[in-house]
Design a protein around this motif. Structure first.
Motif, PDB file in Angstrom:
ATOM      1  N   GLY A  68      47.635-113.820  87.694  1.00 57.24           N
ATOM      2  CA  GLY A  68      46.675-112.727  87.609  1.00 57.24           C
ATOM      3  C   GLY A  68      46.947-111.671  88.651  1.00 57.24           C
ATOM      4  O   GLY A  68      46.924-110.465  88.358  1.00 57.24           O
ATOM      5  N   TYR A  69      47.220-112.121  89.866  1.00 56.15           N
ATOM      6  CA  TYR A  69      47.500-111.163  90.940  1.00 56.15           C
ATOM      7  C   TYR A  69      48.820-110.433  90.719  1.00 56.15           C
ATOM      8  O   TYR A  69      48.886-109.195  90.814  1.00 56.15           O
ATOM      9  N   LEU A  70      49.860-111.166  90.421  1.00 53.98           N
ATOM     10  CA  LEU A  70      51.189-110.560  90.306  1.00 53.98           C
ATOM     11  C   LEU A  70      51.298-109.615  89.114  1.00 53.98           C
ATOM     12  O   LEU A  70      51.780-108.489  89.237  1.00 53.98           O
ATOM     13  N   ILE A  71      50.837-110.067  87.961  1.00 54.63           N
ATOM     14  CA  ILE A  71      50.912-109.219  86.768  1.00 54.63           C
ATOM     15  C   ILE A  71      49.938-108.048  86.880  1.00 54.63           C
ATOM     16  O   ILE A  71      50.259-106.909  86.526  1.00 54.63           O
ATOM     17  N   GLY A  72      48.744-108.303  87.379  1.00 52.63           N
ATOM     18  CA  GLY A  72      47.797-107.208  87.570  1.00 52.63           C
ATOM     19  C   GLY A  72      48.335-106.168  88.525  1.00 52.63           C
ATOM     20  O   GLY A  72      48.224-104.958  88.280  1.00 52.63           O
ATOM     21  N   PHE A  85      53.283 -96.110  83.276  1.00 53.93           N
ATOM     22  CA  PHE A  85      53.413 -97.481  82.790  1.00 53.93           C
ATOM     23  C   PHE A  85      53.801 -97.488  81.326  1.00 53.93           C
ATOM     24  O   PHE A  85      53.229 -96.777  80.509  1.00 53.93           O
ATOM     25  N   SER A  86      54.801 -98.312  80.985  1.00 46.59           N
ATOM     26  CA  SER A  86      55.259 -98.437  79.606  1.00 46.59           C
ATOM     27  C   SER A  86      54.858 -99.799  79.064  1.00 46.59           C
ATOM     28  O   SER A  86      55.336-100.836  79.544  1.00 46.59           O
ATOM     29  N   LEU A  87      54.001 -99.809  78.068  1.00 47.08           N
ATOM     30  CA  LEU A  87      53.589-101.059  77.440  1.00 47.08           C
ATOM     31  C   LEU A  87      54.789-101.738  76.779  1.00 47.08           C
ATOM     32  O   LEU A  87      54.933-102.965  76.838  1.00 47.08           O
ATOM     33  N   LYS A  88      55.650-100.938  76.171  1.00 52.38           N
ATOM     34  CA  LYS A  88      56.836-101.478  75.511  1.00 52.38           C
ATOM     35  C   LYS A  88      57.744-102.183  76.506  1.00 52.38           C
ATOM     36  O   LYS A  88      58.217-103.299  76.263  1.00 52.38           O
ATOM     37  N   HIS A  89      57.984-101.557  77.646  1.00 50.15           N
ATOM     38  CA  HIS A  89      58.835-102.170  78.663  1.00 50.15           C
ATOM     39  C   HIS A  89      58.192-103.439  79.228  1.00 50.15           C
ATOM     40  O   HIS A  89      58.881-104.431  79.471  1.00 50.15           O
ATOM     41  N   PHE A  90      56.891-103.383  79.432  1.00 53.36           N
ATOM     42  CA  PHE A  90      56.190-104.555  79.972  1.00 53.36           C
ATOM     43  C   PHE A  90      56.342-105.749  79.042  1.00 53.36           C
ATOM     44  O   PHE A  90      56.694-106.853  79.476  1.00 53.36           O
ATOM     45  N   TYR A  91      56.062-105.546  77.752  1.00 53.26           N
ATOM     46  CA  TYR A  91      56.155-106.656  76.806  1.00 53.26           C
ATOM     47  C   TYR A  91      57.593-107.150  76.669  1.00 53.26           C
ATOM     48  O   TYR A  91      57.834-108.360  76.551  1.00 53.26           O
ATOM     49  N   LEU A 157      46.831-109.148  76.521  1.00 46.42           N
ATOM     50  CA  LEU A 157      45.577-108.398  76.549  1.00 46.42           C
ATOM     51  C   LEU A 157      45.412-107.503  77.765  1.00 46.42           C
ATOM     52  O   LEU A 157      44.913-106.378  77.653  1.00 46.42           O
ATOM     53  N   LEU A 158      45.803-107.985  78.951  1.00 50.96           N
ATOM     54  CA  LEU A 158      45.498-107.241  80.174  1.00 50.96           C
ATOM     55  C   LEU A 158      46.061-105.820  80.179  1.00 50.96           C
ATOM     56  O   LEU A 158      45.319-104.872  80.468  1.00 50.96           O
ATOM     57  N   PRO A 159      47.358-105.619  79.901  1.00 45.96           N
ATOM     58  CA  PRO A 159      47.870-104.237  79.953  1.00 45.96           C
ATOM     59  C   PRO A 159      47.214-103.328  78.924  1.00 45.96           C
ATOM     60  O   PRO A 159      46.978-102.144  79.193  1.00 45.96           O
ATOM     61  N   ALA A 160      46.905-103.880  77.748  1.00 46.14           N
ATOM     62  CA  ALA A 160      46.255-103.068  76.727  1.00 46.14           C
ATOM     63  C   ALA A 160      44.865-102.645  77.193  1.00 46.14           C
ATOM     64  O   ALA A 160      44.462-101.480  77.031  1.00 46.14           O
ATOM     65  N   VAL A 161      44.125-103.578  77.803  1.00 38.91           N
ATOM     66  CA  VAL A 161      42.787-103.259  78.316  1.00 38.91           C
ATOM     67  C   VAL A 161      42.883-102.219  79.432  1.00 38.91           C
ATOM     68  O   VAL A 161      42.076-101.276  79.499  1.00 38.91           O
ATOM     69  N   GLY A 165      41.248 -98.508  79.308  1.00 36.66           N
ATOM     70  CA  GLY A 165      40.349 -98.058  80.362  1.00 36.66           C
ATOM     71  C   GLY A 165      40.807 -96.750  80.981  1.00 36.66           C
ATOM     72  O   GLY A 165      39.992 -95.854  81.246  1.00 36.66           O
ATOM     73  N   ALA A 166      42.126 -96.609  81.198  1.00 42.48           N
ATOM     74  CA  ALA A 166      42.659 -95.372  81.772  1.00 42.48           C
ATOM     75  C   ALA A 166      42.494 -94.211  80.795  1.00 42.48           C
ATOM     76  O   ALA A 166      42.155 -93.089  81.195  1.00 42.48           O
ATOM     77  N   ALA A 167      42.754 -94.487  79.499  1.00 44.11           N
ATOM     78  CA  ALA A 167      42.639 -93.426  78.490  1.00 44.11           C
ATOM     79  C   ALA A 167      41.203 -92.946  78.359  1.00 44.11           C
ATOM     80  O   ALA A 167      40.952 -91.763  78.091  1.00 44.11           O
ATOM     81  N   CYS A 168      40.254 -93.849  78.541  1.00 47.24           N
ATOM     82  CA  CYS A 168      38.840 -93.483  78.449  1.00 47.24           C
ATOM     83  C   CYS A 168      38.298 -92.992  79.781  1.00 47.24           C
ATOM     84  O   CYS A 168      37.080 -92.797  79.920  1.00 47.24           O
TER      85      CYS A 168
END
Length: 395
Positions: A68-72, A85-91, A157-161, A165-168
Motif C-alpha cells: 500500500g505504501y510503495l504503490i501509493g 502519471f500513465s495508467l498504461k505504463h503502470f499496468y 483499483l487504486l490508480p484508477a480511483v 479523484g484528480a480529474a474531479c
C-alpha cells in the motif's frame, strides 16, 4: 517501487541507487513469518516454532502494508511529477512484475499432480482473473494465492480511483474522509459477518471462507499504506515531523503490533479482535514502515545479513515454498526424518529459499530486464533519470 522502490536486479542498478535496509528487513521478516507459519500449518501440525509459527500469518498483512505504501507513493509521486502519471505504463509494469512468476507456478499446479497433492484446484479462469479469494474453500490447492488476488485487485483499483479523484479535482480532505470511511466500512463488514459466523455450524470454515480470505475484510493494511503515501506526498510537513522521530515511531509500532499479536494469539476468532485487530495491526505496521524510512532511525540503518537477498527473492519464495515444503516433507518422512527433526527443518527451509532464488533468476529477472527496457517508469512523459531507493516491492 515508488519514491522508495525495490531495487531491480543488480545489473540494472545504477550507482545512484540507495538501499533502504529498514524496508529490506521488514520484507524479509514478512516472508520468514509466512514460511514458518505454513510449515506449522501444512507440514508439522505442531508448535515447531513456538508463538512465531502460530502468528506467522501476519507476514501477509505486513506485505499488504508495504504494498500500500510503495504503490501509493509511486502513484502519488508520478501524478505530481512534470511527466504526469500513465495508467498504461503502470499496468504494464505491474503485469511484467507479477505475472511471469505467477503463471509459472500456476502451470506447475495444473501440469504436475504431485505439486498440488490431494488438494482440489479451482477453475483456471478464477486464478487467471485473480478472483480465487472470493468465497475460497479452505484446503484448496494454491490457496496461499488468495493474498496475491487481493493485491492484484488493489493494483487495478487504486490508480484508477486516484486519477478519477484528480480529474474531479477532489480535495485532500475528501481523500482522508474516504480513507476513514473505508476503515469503518471494513470493520462493519467484519462485524456483520462475525454475527453470521456465530450462528453457523462450522465456524472456523466460515471464518476463513468469508472473512479471512475476503477482499472487503482484508484491505486494512493496504489502506494504511496508502494513507502513509498520501501523507508523504501531500503533507510534507507532517511527514517530516513523523520521520524526525523514527525511533519513537518504531517503538510505538512494536507496541501496537505486540498488542495485536497478543490478542490474536489469545482469541483469534473472537468478535473484538476480528473487528478491531486488523486496524490495530495496520497501525503497527505503518509505524514500522515510517521507522524503516526515517533518516537516522535504528530500523532504517539496521543491516541484517541476508535480509537484502531474502527481500529481493521474497515474491518467488512466497509462491513456491508451500508445495516445495509439503513434497519435500513426504520424502524426508520416507527416509525416517519427521517434520520436527532438525534436519528436516533445515532442509525444507533451505529448499524454500533455493527454489525461490531459482524462480527469481530464471523467470523474474529476465522480465524485470524487459520491463526496464520497455517501460522504465510510470510517467506519461519521460523525465531525466532520478535516484531511486531500495526497499521492498509488493507481491
Amino acid at each position: 517501487m515508488i519514491g522508495i522502490f525495490r531495487t531491480c536486479p543488480s545489473r540494472m542498478q545504477s550507482s545512484s541507487t540507495v538501499r533502504v535496509h529498514g524496508l529490506d528487513t521488514l520484507r524479509a521478516l514478512a516472508v520468514s513469518f509466512v514460511v514458518l507459519h505454513h510449515y506449522v500449518l501444512f507440514v508439522s501440525d505442531a508448535p515447531t516454532f513456538g508463538w512465531v509459527g502460530s502468528i506467522g500469518w501476519v507476514g501477509v498483512d505486513l506485505f499488504f502494508a508495504l504494498s500500500g505504501y510503495l504503490i501509493g507513493n509511486q502513484i502519488f509521486a508520478a501524478m505530481k511529477s512534470p511527466g504526469g502519471f500513465s495508467l498504461k505504463h503502470f499496468y504494464a509494469r505491474r503485469l511484467l512484475r507479477t505475472l511471469p512468476n505467477y503463471w509459472v507456478v500456476l502451470a506447475l499446479y495444473f501440469l504436475w499432480p504431485a505439486f498440488r497433492g490431494d488438494a482440489p484446484l479451482l477453475p483456471l479462469w478464477k486464478y487467471a482473473s485473480f478472483i480465487q479469494n472470493f468465497a475460497l474453500e479452505p484446503g484448496s490447492a494454491f490457496s496461499h494465492s488468495w493474498s496475491l488476488a487481493i493485491e492484484e485487485q488493489f493494483y487495478l483499483l487504486l490508480p484508477a480511483v486516484a486519477l478519477i479523484g484528480a480529474a474531479c479535482r477532489g480535495s485532500l480532505r475528501l481523500a482522508w474522509t474516504g480513507i476513514l470511511l473505508a476503515f469503518i466500512a471494513g470493520m462493519l463488514v467484519r462485524a456483520d459477518l462475525w454475527q453470521e459466523m456465530d450462528a453457523h455450524t462450522h465456524k472456523l470454515y466460515f471464518y476463513f471462507k468469508y472473512i479471512y480470505y475476503s477482499s472487503l475484510c482484508r484491505y486494512d493494511e493496504l489502506l494504511a499504506g496508502v494513507a502513509l503515501a498520501l501523507l508523504r506526498n501531500h503533507h510534507p510537513g507532517a511527514w517530516g515531523r513523523l520521520t524526525k522521530h523514527g525511533n519513537l515511531m518504531g517503538l510505538a509500532g512494536l507496541l501496537a503490533c505486540g498488542a495485536a499479536f497478543w490478542f490474536f494469539l489469545d482469541d483469534r476468532y473472537g468478535f473484538g479482535i476480528t473487528v478491531f485487530g486488523f486496524p490495530l495491526m495496520a497501525l503497527g505496521f505503518s509505524l514500522l514502515i515510517v521507522a524503516g524510512v526515517a533518516e537516522g532511525s535504528l530500523l532504517r540503518n539496521l543491516h541484517v545479513p541476508g535480509a537484502g537477498p531474502l527481500a529481493l527473492w521474497s515474491y518467488a519464495i512466497y509462491l513456491l515454498h508451500k508445495p516445495v515444503c509439503v513434497m519435500a516433507a513426504g520424502w524426508m518422512a520416507a527416509h525416517g526424518y519427521g517434520p520436527e527433526h532438525a534436519l528436516t527443518i533445515v532442509v525444507l527451509l533451505t529448499l524454500s529459499v533455493l527454489t525461490g532464488w531459482l524462480l527469481y533468476r530464471l523467470v523474474e529477472t529476465p522480465f524485470m530486464v524487459l520491463r526496464q527496457r520497455w517501460v522504465p517508469g510510470n510517467a506519461a512523459r519521460p523525465a531525466g533519470p532520478a535516484p531511486v531507493q531500495g526497499g521492498a516491492n509488493p507481491m
